[in-house]
Write an enzyme that holds these catalytic residues in place. Structure first.
Site, PDB file in Angstrom:
ATOM      1  N   CYS A   1      -3.656   7.140   5.195  1.00 24.91           N
ATOM      2  CA  CYS A   1      -4.302   6.244   4.253  1.00 24.91           C
ATOM      3  C   CYS A   1      -4.417   6.940   2.897  1.00 24.91           C
ATOM      4  CB  CYS A   1      -5.681   5.881   4.803  1.00 24.91           C
ATOM      5  SG  CYS A   1      -6.396   4.426   4.058  1.00 24.91           S
TER       6      CYS A   1
ATOM      7  N   SER B   1     -12.411  -1.590   4.373  1.00 29.33           N
ATOM      8  CA  SER B   1     -11.109  -1.806   3.767  1.00 29.33           C
ATOM      9  C   SER B   1     -10.489  -0.457   3.437  1.00 29.33           C
ATOM     10  CB  SER B   1     -11.254  -2.620   2.488  1.00 29.33           C
ATOM     11  OG  SER B   1     -11.809  -1.803   1.486  1.00 29.33           O
ATOM     12  N   CYS B   2      -9.206  -0.478   3.151  1.00 30.24           N
ATOM     13  CA  CYS B   2      -8.500   0.769   2.886  1.00 30.24           C
ATOM     14  C   CYS B   2      -9.065   1.450   1.650  1.00 30.24           C
ATOM     15  CB  CYS B   2      -7.015   0.488   2.713  1.00 30.24           C
ATOM     16  SG  CYS B   2      -6.005   1.970   2.838  1.00 30.24           S
ATOM     17  N   GLY B   3      -9.633   0.678   0.733  1.00 35.38           N
ATOM     18  CA  GLY B   3     -10.157   1.226  -0.511  1.00 35.38           C
ATOM     19  C   GLY B   3     -11.216   2.290  -0.295  1.00 35.38           C
TER      20      GLY B   3
END
Lengths: 282, 282
Positions: free
Chosen positions: A88, B122-124
């Site tokens: 990621c 979320s990936c954020g």
């Protein structure tokens, strides 16, 4: 507390210990096997990643581990379903080495997730479905090789000579696969026994080497039900363990048609199931 | 396939093996540690039970295991929240020995379930929450005892003399707790190392002996992060392992304020954290 803020990127961590021996305590450096959480996420085409599992693992071969875990746990059908694996990336574009996302062409997560962690069976049917499910996820394996007793006896030394980190820390499990003539094909290590096998299987999946029907598996410790089922998912037919198998490991191997060899050390071993694949005169 | 239709009710299962030694293969009886799935269900007042976890365990002390697992994993607050533990009863009134239900006065399952198995970050934000959560579930431990080096050196033999099933099968993990003077207080065995500790802690919970701040824990194998966190949940301050700890086990013990003693065998040991609880002159 910043336990996870500065992930160690090595399989071995240096520490200072107080070593007690012969009535005296002395400080000295020591090495530990590194254990860190890996979050495995999965995403179908155009979807946001969702968490599939968090496993405590030794860093290294993380993509193998993620692929193997998703495959042996039924979330990844095979190499054709895999669209990519990546760490990621964080908000400032830094790689997050403890989060891996598998992009899949077809995502089967929802069913698996429910099946593994949730059971809504009412008490009237008593979770029969939940228990029966345990052994229905994987198909029986194929014919497989015949292996000479002398070859089996040689496997632990062959594995030990490749198991470097264990020597330093005493803290690692290993899984290896061999050709039927005893040639070492691949080995993986991890603080978790399941992870070592998942790394081995994941690498084979990415290399499109599955099923591993002609290979002989050796694990450095005990053989549990879950290891047997993971091995069956990879088509492994001959399973060897340096230490003891469990009752359910044997029952499952009988069901999947696998040969189990246990207590394989010092040239001795026990065969628990399907002895026809062991040539005791060879 | 009826792997689970006729549960073996013993910790040891009899099998026939083909034993290979000195170039000869002979059939002989052998004993394996029993491994079977246990489904743990939880129910609040007036609610239908829902599955909390399925663990592969050695039958025996199942209620201890269920209570300990729910407690160390955060679904059971303590003995006052517990309203009863029972095997599930099937449609023809037969007991289902592989399903245990914990009735609770207050059920905290939904949050725990989401926290353990699902992450919708979320990936954020890159699962930062998921990882940080790992070490936030349990509070640091108290002051705890001081233990003499000679006492620590005596613990493995004391455990071994009580670890009967292991001698027969080579397949069991053990967890034991001792008074600071080396008196054995309780021991539990299981094919899974987590289960052995959960059984030990669950028994203490049911006996209203928690927290175990004055006790010394010994585990028969390695010490992982999860064992350290489970021990912290029970308030255990001194953790000993016959084999190696992992890096994350040490980091977690440092955080929780626990003393870790590793490679405890033959009168020798290493102290990894909080050595002030070890009296090396004693």
């Amino acid at each position: 507390m910043a336990l996870f803020d500065t992930p160690v990127r090595r399989a071995v961590s240096d520490v200072q210990v107080l070593a007690f021996e012969d009535g005296q305590a002395r400080p000295r450096p020591d090495r530990l096997v590194t254990e860190e959480p890996l979050e495995v996420r999965v995403a179908g085409p155009g979807q946001e990643p969702v968490a599939f599992a968090v496993t405590m693992r030794t860093p290294g071969n993380d993509f193998d581990l993620a692929a193997g875990l998703c495959f042996t746990e039924g979330a990844l059908a095979g190499p054709d379903a895999l669209d990519g694996i990546a760490y990621c990336v964080g908000p400032e574009q830094e790689q997050q080495y403890n989060i891996v996302t598998l992009r899949m062409r077809t995502l089967v997560l929802p069913d698996v997730h429910e099946r593994r962690f949730l059971s809504n069976a009412s008490c009237g049917i008593c979770g029969k479905a939940a228990l029966d499910e345990v052994d229905l996820r994987v198909a029986p394996v194929g014919a497989g090789p015949t292996v000479a007793a002398s070859v089996l006896g040689s496997l632990p030394d062959a594995l030990a000579s490749h198991q470097r980190v264990f020597e330093k820390t005493g803290g690692l499990h290993a899984a290896a696969r061999f050709a039927a003539d005893g040639t070492l094909r691949e080995t993986r290590e991890d603080v978790g026994r399941h992870n070592a096998l998942d790394k081995l299987i994941g690498r084979a999946l990415v290399d499109r080497a599955l099923p591993l029907a002609d290979d002989v598996l050796l694990v450095s410790g005990r053989l549990s039900f879950e290891l047997v089922q993971k091995a069956a998912a990879a088509g492994l037919t001959v399973l060897c363990a340096v230490s003891a198998p469990s009752s359910l490991a044997i029952a499952a191997a009988e069901h999947f048609g696998q040969t189990v060899v246990g207590f394989l050390r010092d040239g001795r071993f026990n065969v628990y199931t399907h002895p026809e694949r062991v040539d005791v005169s060879g």
